[in-house]
Design a protein around this motif. Structure first.
Motif, PDB file in Angstrom:
ATOM      1  N   SER A   1       0.834  -1.202   0.000  1.00 40.37           N
ATOM      2  CA  SER A   1       0.000   0.000   0.000  1.00 40.37           C
ATOM      3  C   SER A   1       0.872   1.256   0.000  1.00 40.37           C
ATOM      4  O   SER A   1       2.037   1.229   0.401  1.00 40.37           O
ATOM      5  N   PRO A   2       0.320   2.396  -0.439  1.00 42.20           N
ATOM      6  CA  PRO A   2       1.078   3.657  -0.429  1.00 42.20           C
ATOM      7  C   PRO A   2       1.621   4.011   0.944  1.00 42.20           C
ATOM      8  O   PRO A   2       2.723   4.554   1.054  1.00 42.20           O
ATOM      9  N   ALA A   3       0.860   3.681   1.997  1.00 42.73           N
ATOM     10  CA  ALA A   3       1.305   3.999   3.358  1.00 42.73           C
ATOM     11  C   ALA A   3       2.600   3.298   3.711  1.00 42.73           C
ATOM     12  O   ALA A   3       3.392   3.792   4.524  1.00 42.73           O
ATOM     13  N   MET A   4       2.841   2.129   3.077  1.00 37.36           N
ATOM     14  CA  MET A   4       4.014   1.328   3.404  1.00 37.36           C
ATOM     15  C   MET A   4       5.130   1.447   2.376  1.00 37.36           C
ATOM     16  O   MET A   4       6.222   0.945   2.587  1.00 37.36           O
ATOM     17  N   THR A   5       4.868   2.131   1.271  1.00 38.62           N
ATOM     18  CA  THR A   5       5.861   2.171   0.190  1.00 38.62           C
ATOM     19  C   THR A   5       6.213   3.571  -0.299  1.00 38.62           C
ATOM     20  O   THR A   5       7.237   3.755  -0.961  1.00 38.62           O
ATOM     21  N   GLU A   6       5.368   4.562   0.001  1.00 39.66           N
ATOM     22  CA  GLU A   6       5.598   5.900  -0.521  1.00 39.66           C
ATOM     23  C   GLU A   6       5.962   6.890   0.581  1.00 39.66           C
ATOM     24  O   GLU A   6       5.781   6.617   1.762  1.00 39.66           O
ATOM     25  N   ALA A   7       6.487   8.041   0.192  1.00 36.65           N
ATOM     26  CA  ALA A   7       6.873   9.082   1.149  1.00 36.65           C
ATOM     27  C   ALA A   7       6.007  10.313   0.950  1.00 36.65           C
ATOM     28  O   ALA A   7       5.630  10.645  -0.179  1.00 36.65           O
TER      29      ALA A   7
ATOM     30  N   ARG B   1       5.270   9.385   6.581  1.00 36.82           N
ATOM     31  CA  ARG B   1       5.687   8.410   5.582  1.00 36.82           C
ATOM     32  C   ARG B   1       7.041   8.833   5.038  1.00 36.82           C
ATOM     33  O   ARG B   1       7.146   9.814   4.292  1.00 36.82           O
ATOM     34  N   LEU B   2       8.053   8.099   5.410  1.00 34.09           N
ATOM     35  CA  LEU B   2       9.416   8.406   4.970  1.00 34.09           C
ATOM     36  C   LEU B   2      10.005   7.211   4.225  1.00 34.09           C
ATOM     37  O   LEU B   2      11.224   7.051   4.151  1.00 34.09           O
ATOM     38  N   ASN B   3       9.141   6.386   3.681  1.00 36.93           N
ATOM     39  CA  ASN B   3       9.574   5.167   2.991  1.00 36.93           C
ATOM     40  C   ASN B   3      10.527   5.469   1.843  1.00 36.93           C
ATOM     41  O   ASN B   3      10.274   6.363   1.027  1.00 36.93           O
TER      42      ASN B   3
ATOM     43  N   GLY C   1       5.362   5.398  15.199  1.00 45.66           N
ATOM     44  CA  GLY C   1       4.504   4.931  14.125  1.00 45.66           C
ATOM     45  C   GLY C   1       4.917   5.388  12.738  1.00 45.66           C
ATOM     46  O   GLY C   1       4.152   5.235  11.777  1.00 45.66           O
ATOM     47  N   ALA C   2       6.117   5.942  12.604  1.00 41.53           N
ATOM     48  CA  ALA C   2       6.580   6.414  11.288  1.00 41.53           C
ATOM     49  C   ALA C   2       6.789   5.231  10.343  1.00 41.53           C
ATOM     50  O   ALA C   2       7.048   4.102  10.770  1.00 41.53           O
ATOM     51  N   ARG C   3       6.691   5.494   9.054  1.00 39.71           N
ATOM     52  CA  ARG C   3       6.945   4.484   8.034  1.00 39.71           C
ATOM     53  C   ARG C   3       8.314   4.750   7.436  1.00 39.71           C
ATOM     54  O   ARG C   3       8.543   5.781   6.791  1.00 39.71           O
ATOM     55  N   LEU C   4       9.220   3.809   7.658  1.00 40.12           N
ATOM     56  CA  LEU C   4      10.607   3.964   7.226  1.00 40.12           C
ATOM     57  C   LEU C   4      11.050   2.742   6.420  1.00 40.12           C
ATOM     58  O   LEU C   4      12.231   2.398   6.389  1.00 40.12           O
TER      59      LEU C   4
ATOM     60  N   ALA D   1       7.179   1.945  15.029  1.00 36.26           N
ATOM     61  CA  ALA D   1       7.540   2.388  13.675  1.00 36.26           C
ATOM     62  C   ALA D   1       7.765   1.175  12.782  1.00 36.26           C
ATOM     63  O   ALA D   1       8.082   0.078  13.258  1.00 36.26           O
ATOM     64  N   TRP D   2       7.603   1.380  11.489  1.00 30.44           N
ATOM     65  CA  TRP D   2       7.847   0.339  10.496  1.00 30.44           C
ATOM     66  C   TRP D   2       9.149   0.671   9.764  1.00 30.44           C
ATOM     67  O   TRP D   2       9.243   1.723   9.133  1.00 30.44           O
ATOM     68  N   ALA D   3      10.115  -0.235   9.846  1.00 25.28           N
ATOM     69  CA  ALA D   3      11.399  -0.014   9.194  1.00 25.28           C
ATOM     70  C   ALA D   3      11.859  -1.303   8.508  1.00 25.28           C
ATOM     71  O   ALA D   3      13.006  -1.727   8.632  1.00 25.28           O
TER      72      ALA D   3
END
Length: 260
Positions: A31-37, A61-63, A79-82, A100-102
């Motif tokens: 999803s965009p939340a997990m792949t885009e910035a 979103r800093l993916n 909770g940031a997306r990295l 956070a997701w890294a």
């Protein structure tokens, strides 16, 4: 009484490793939340400059961004997306990365001294030579590259007083941690199954009720480590340094460990 017993049974079930590590269930990793910035490196630099030592990136979103070498000291990234983000050489001392997701992030040589990583998802991430001294990190490091990383004095153990979300503890399943320093680290109930700990330093580590099943500790230093109720089934315990002959007496499945 039946209702109370049922509630207890559910609570105990949620305390099991599989349930505690089920955060990935139902998550669309494409999803965009997990792949885009939703920010650029320039945006991040501007916020860091505007709020030195106190920048907030909660749920940002800093993916996939290249944030290598930046100074995030004292920032909040709850909770940031990295996912896939490059944080190599970054300064993350005292940073809050809770939940956070890294996934597959790069933190090689990064400094995370005193950082807070509660339930941080670092599966398949690279933390080669990273410094997590004194960090509080009951995170998911499964399949992560922790080669040469320093966890000295860190707390990766389960919080037995707070189980509202199930029993959260560090997960190092199949992690590469050759030569890593876990001296004086709290690994209470940690899952370290099939991890590569060749030549690692575990002096003074608390491994009480941890699972080392299938892990490779060849040549590891374990002076003063506490193996009380540690599961060492199929673990390779060859040429351990500083091992007292009584240390493994309190461990479980010692007869099933590989010792030569």
């Amino acid at each position: 009484m039946p209702i109370r017993l049922a509630f207890v049974a559910v609570a105990l079930t949620l305390s099991e490793p599989a349930a505690a590590q089920s955060l990935m269930s139902g998550i669309d990793l494409t999803s965009p939340a997990m792949t885009e910035a939703d920010m650029t490196r320039t945006d991040v630099e501007a916020r860091l400059a505007e709020h030195p030592g106190a920048a907030v990136f909660d749920h940002a979103r800093l993916n996939g961004l290249d944030l290598s070498g930046l100074d995030f000291q004292g920032a909040s990234l709850r909770g940031a997306r990295l996912n896939g983000t490059n944080l190599s050489g970054a300064r993350l001392d005292g940073v809050v990365l809770d939940q956070a997701w890294a996934l597959k992030a790069r933190l090689d040589g990064a400094s995370l001294k005193g950082a807070h990583l509660f339930q941080t998802q670092l599966q398949d991430a690279s933390l080669r030579d990273a410094d997590l001294t004194q960090a509080r990190a009951p995170a998911n490091f499964s399949r992560a590259d922790l080669t040469g990383a320093r966890f000295t004095g860190a707390d990766l153990g389960a919080d037995l007083k707070n189980q509202s979300m199930g029993l959260m503890r560090a997960d190092l399943t199949s992690a590469k941690a050759e030569g890593a320093d876990f001296s004086d680290v709290n690994l209470l109930r940690a899952v370290i199954e099939f991890a590569d700990l060749k030549g690692a330093h575990l002096d003074g580590a608390n491994l009480t009720t941890a699972s080392l099943a299938g892990a490779n500790l060849t040549g590891a230093s374990v002076a003063g480590a506490d193996f009380t109720d540690t599961d060492v089934a199929s673990a390779r315990l060859v040429d351990l340094k500083g091992l007292d002959e009584t240390q493994l007496e309190a461990a479980r499945n010692v007869a099933r460990a590989i010792t030569r």
